[in-house]
Write a protein that holds these residues in place. Structure first.
Motif, short mmCIF file in Angstrom:
data_model
loop_
_atom_site.label_atom_id
_atom_site.label_comp_id
_atom_site.label_asym_id
_atom_site.label_seq_id
_atom_site.Cartn_x
_atom_site.Cartn_y
_atom_site.Cartn_z
N MET A 78 0.82 -1.21 0.00
CA MET A 78 0.00 0.00 0.00
C MET A 78 0.86 1.27 0.00
SD MET A 78 -3.23 -0.66 -0.17
CE MET A 78 -3.98 0.84 0.47
N VAL A 79 1.94 1.24 0.79
CA VAL A 79 2.81 2.41 0.87
C VAL A 79 3.51 2.65 -0.46
CG1 VAL A 79 4.89 3.35 1.95
CG2 VAL A 79 3.14 2.27 3.36
N THR A 80 4.03 1.57 -1.08
CA THR A 80 4.72 1.75 -2.36
C THR A 80 3.73 2.13 -3.47
OG1 THR A 80 4.61 -0.66 -2.70
CG2 THR A 80 6.66 0.25 -1.83
N THR A 81 2.49 1.66 -3.37
CA THR A 81 1.46 2.10 -4.31
C THR A 81 1.23 3.60 -4.19
OG1 THR A 81 0.35 -0.05 -4.32
CG2 THR A 81 -0.97 1.85 -4.94
N LEU A 82 1.14 4.07 -2.96
CA LEU A 82 0.97 5.51 -2.72
C LEU A 82 2.15 6.30 -3.28
CD1 LEU A 82 -0.25 8.03 -1.39
CD2 LEU A 82 0.82 7.31 0.76
N LEU A 83 3.37 5.85 -3.00
CA LEU A 83 4.55 6.57 -3.48
C LEU A 83 4.63 6.57 -5.00
CD1 LEU A 83 7.23 5.31 -0.91
CD2 LEU A 83 6.11 7.54 -0.97
N GLY A 84 4.35 5.41 -5.61
CA GLY A 84 4.41 5.32 -7.06
C GLY A 84 3.40 6.22 -7.74
N ARG A 85 2.21 6.29 -7.17
CA ARG A 85 1.18 7.15 -7.76
C ARG A 85 1.46 8.63 -7.50
NH1 ARG A 85 -4.17 3.41 -6.28
NH2 ARG A 85 -3.99 2.08 -8.13
N ALA A 86 2.10 8.92 -6.36
CA ALA A 86 2.40 10.31 -6.04
C ALA A 86 3.37 10.92 -7.03
CB ALA A 86 2.95 10.41 -4.62
N ILE A 87 4.29 10.11 -7.56
CA ILE A 87 5.27 10.64 -8.51
C ILE A 87 4.97 10.23 -9.95
CG2 ILE A 87 7.08 10.65 -6.75
CD1 ILE A 87 8.23 8.13 -8.05
N GLY A 88 3.93 9.41 -10.13
CA GLY A 88 3.65 8.86 -11.45
C GLY A 88 3.28 9.88 -12.49
N ASP A 89 2.53 10.92 -12.09
CA ASP A 89 2.13 11.94 -13.06
C ASP A 89 3.35 12.65 -13.66
OD1 ASP A 89 -0.71 11.80 -13.17
OD2 ASP A 89 -0.81 12.71 -11.18
N VAL A 90 4.38 12.84 -12.84
CA VAL A 90 5.61 13.46 -13.35
C VAL A 90 6.22 12.59 -14.45
CG1 VAL A 90 7.93 14.25 -12.76
CG2 VAL A 90 6.03 14.61 -11.16
N GLY A 91 6.22 11.27 -14.22
CA GLY A 91 6.74 10.35 -15.22
C GLY A 91 5.95 10.38 -16.51
N VAL A 92 4.62 10.46 -16.38
CA VAL A 92 3.77 10.51 -17.58
C VAL A 92 4.04 11.79 -18.37
CG1 VAL A 92 1.39 10.63 -18.40
CG2 VAL A 92 2.00 9.06 -16.56
N ARG A 93 4.17 12.92 -17.67
CA ARG A 93 4.42 14.18 -18.35
C ARG A 93 5.77 14.17 -19.07
NH1 ARG A 93 3.04 17.36 -12.87
NH2 ARG A 93 0.88 16.69 -12.68
N ARG A 94 6.75 13.51 -18.46
CA ARG A 94 8.10 13.56 -19.02
C ARG A 94 8.32 12.49 -20.09
NH1 ARG A 94 13.77 14.08 -15.64
NH2 ARG A 94 15.14 14.11 -17.46
N PHE A 95 7.82 11.27 -19.84
CA PHE A 95 8.14 10.16 -20.73
C PHE A 95 6.94 9.67 -21.55
CE2 PHE A 95 10.99 9.75 -17.01
CZ PHE A 95 12.20 9.98 -17.65
N GLY A 96 5.74 10.06 -21.18
CA GLY A 96 4.55 9.61 -21.89
C GLY A 96 3.89 8.42 -21.22
N ALA A 97 2.58 8.29 -21.44
CA ALA A 97 1.82 7.23 -20.79
C ALA A 97 2.26 5.85 -21.24
CB ALA A 97 0.33 7.42 -21.07
N VAL A 98 2.59 5.68 -22.52
CA VAL A 98 2.98 4.36 -23.03
C VAL A 98 4.23 3.85 -22.31
CG1 VAL A 98 3.78 3.10 -25.06
CG2 VAL A 98 1.94 4.77 -25.29
N THR A 99 5.23 4.69 -22.17
CA THR A 99 6.47 4.30 -21.50
C THR A 99 6.22 3.96 -20.04
OG1 THR A 99 7.79 5.68 -22.99
CG2 THR A 99 8.80 5.06 -20.90
N VAL A 100 5.42 4.77 -19.35
CA VAL A 100 5.14 4.54 -17.93
C VAL A 100 4.38 3.23 -17.74
CG1 VAL A 100 3.81 5.39 -15.96
CG2 VAL A 100 5.24 6.96 -17.29
N VAL A 101 3.41 2.95 -18.61
CA VAL A 101 2.64 1.71 -18.50
C VAL A 101 3.53 0.50 -18.76
CG1 VAL A 101 0.83 0.35 -19.62
CG2 VAL A 101 0.40 2.74 -18.99
#
Length: 410
Positions: free
Chosen positions: A251-274
């Motif tokens: 649960m904690v790592t899910t929270l952390l991953g989602r907290a920074i995930g939008d930054v990854g999507v903006r920088r690398f794109g949704a396809v790469t993040v998925v």
């Protein structure tokens, strides 16, 4: 307009938090519910299966409902029903009352999940950048809060209604007040030049890969939530106390991953993040399956949290974006409601699948099945990419993107 979006984002984030708390309070106190009502082990799976089935019905109903009323209104009134149904589960005294409370909870949760994600998708479209993961991060935070409150109630041997009542008294009026600032996605309109039948057929065709990814993501999630403790204790030989750790770490790592995930999507794109999320989750299942001991197993569950956490929010975002590119906000809402049903399909499949394979084969081998399934996401990763503007709605997306870029976010 920027202030409207900011308030809309904050109020919707609070709804995700409330839902995380409520759902965790229910699922983590299932043994106490069973004891209170005298539900047998044979009957318990029937009650547990009824909730996601009715939630699917609620999600499908919401697809039709939002053609007449905005999703914000559905969310405004479904969230109090969820909280009151939770209190009903804790306060009832007869099996029939439990059935009614769980039925109300399931139907309302389906409407709530669908409408929340509809609003999240429309807000992301207005912002013009990825914010969907942040909503699901808040949901994860709510889950941690709810699980902690449930632990406290169990630790102090509180009656269920005593544990639930203060939460409902605080969250219900707060959710109603916050609902004043929900932001809908605008006019519900159809794709110009197409018939309803053509839109439905086309929608089903392109939505199916995303439905499969959603199902796979929840098979993985339900595997962790239902089997991590048993796997660590029975297969890897941990203590009972240590066996409770993996799900909390997940649960904690899910929270952390989602907290920074939008930054990854903006920088690398949704396809790469998925793709990255699917690979990390597959590695996590492989580590769990081959772990020589409890600590290695916990490393695997940690990787699972980091990998699986991005799949569900990005699947909702992709469905809403691609539907809007075809037919505007109305098509987006319909796609999100249909996709949400496969949330519950994955939940229903995951736990029985691993249990049956574990009994018939081995639990180590059973962990390899969700590993293979999550790798299927790689095949359909291109479904998360934005499509070319084919229906003449690019000017609207550009306008809403400019509105979103005009603010600084939360």
């Amino acid at each position: 307009m920027t202030d409207v979006l900011r308030r809309g984002r904050a109020s919707l984030a609070f709804s995700f938090l409330v839902q995380g708390v409520a759902f965790a309070l229910l699922v983590t106190r299932i043994p106490a519910v069973q004891d209170r009502y005298g539900v047998s082990d044979a009957l318990l799976p029937v009650f547990l299966a009824a909730v996601p089935i009715l939630a699917g019905v609620g999600s499908v109903t919401t697809e039709r409902l939002v053609k007449r009323v905005p999703p914000s209104r559905v969310l405004r009134w479904s969230q109090p029903v969820v909280l009151l149904a939770l209190l009903g589960v804790g306060a009832g005294g007869h099996m029939a009352g439990l059935g009614v409370a769980l039925a109300a909870f399931g139907l309302a949760v389906g409407a709530l999940d669908a409408s929340m994600n509809m609003l999240g998708v429309s807000l992301q479209r207005a912002y013009g950048r990825s914010i969907m993961l942040s909503f699901h991060a808040v949901y994860s935070a709510g889950g941690i809060v709810g699980a902690s409150l449930a632990w406290a109630g169990a630790h102090w041997d509180l009656a269920l209604w005593v544990s639930y009542l203060p939460v409902v008294l605080v969250l219900l009026p707060a959710a109603l007040v916050g609902s004043r600032w929900y932001v809908d996605g605008g006019e519900r309109r159809a794709v110009p030049g197409t018939t309803k039948g053509e839109r439905t057929a086309g929608g089903l065709k392109w939505l199916l890969p995303l439905c499969l990814v959603m199902t796979v993501a929840y098979i993985g999630d339900s595997t962790v939530s239902n089997w991590s403790a048993k796997y660590l204790q029975d297969v890897l030989g941990s203590s009972e106390q240590l066996a409770t750790v993996p799900y909390n770490v997940y649960m904690v790592t899910t929270l952390l991953g989602r907290a920074i995930g939008d930054v990854g999507v903006r920088r690398f794109g949704a396809v790469t993040v998925v793709r990255a999320g699917a690979l990390v989750a597959a590695v996590g299942f492989a580590v769990v399956a081959g772990a020589p001991g409890a600590w290695a197993g916990m490393l695997g569950f940690t990787l699972l949290g980091l990998g699986l956490c991005v799949l569900v929010p990005q699947t909702f975002a992709a469905a809403g974006r691609r539907a809007a590119e075809r037919g505007g906000p109305g098509a987006s809402d319909a796609a999100v409601a249909r996709l949400n049903v496969f949330n519950y399909v994955g939940f229903l499949i995951g736990s029985p699948l691993v249990g049956a394979l574990g009994d018939a084969w081995s639990y180590r081998g059973a962990m390899l099945v969700p590993m293979v399934l999550v790798l299927v996401t790689l095949v359909y990763a291109r479904s998360f990419a934005a499509e070319p503007d084919r229906y003449g709605v690019g000017h609207e997306r550009a306008r809403t993107a400019d509105v979103g870029r005009g603010g600084n976010g939360l």
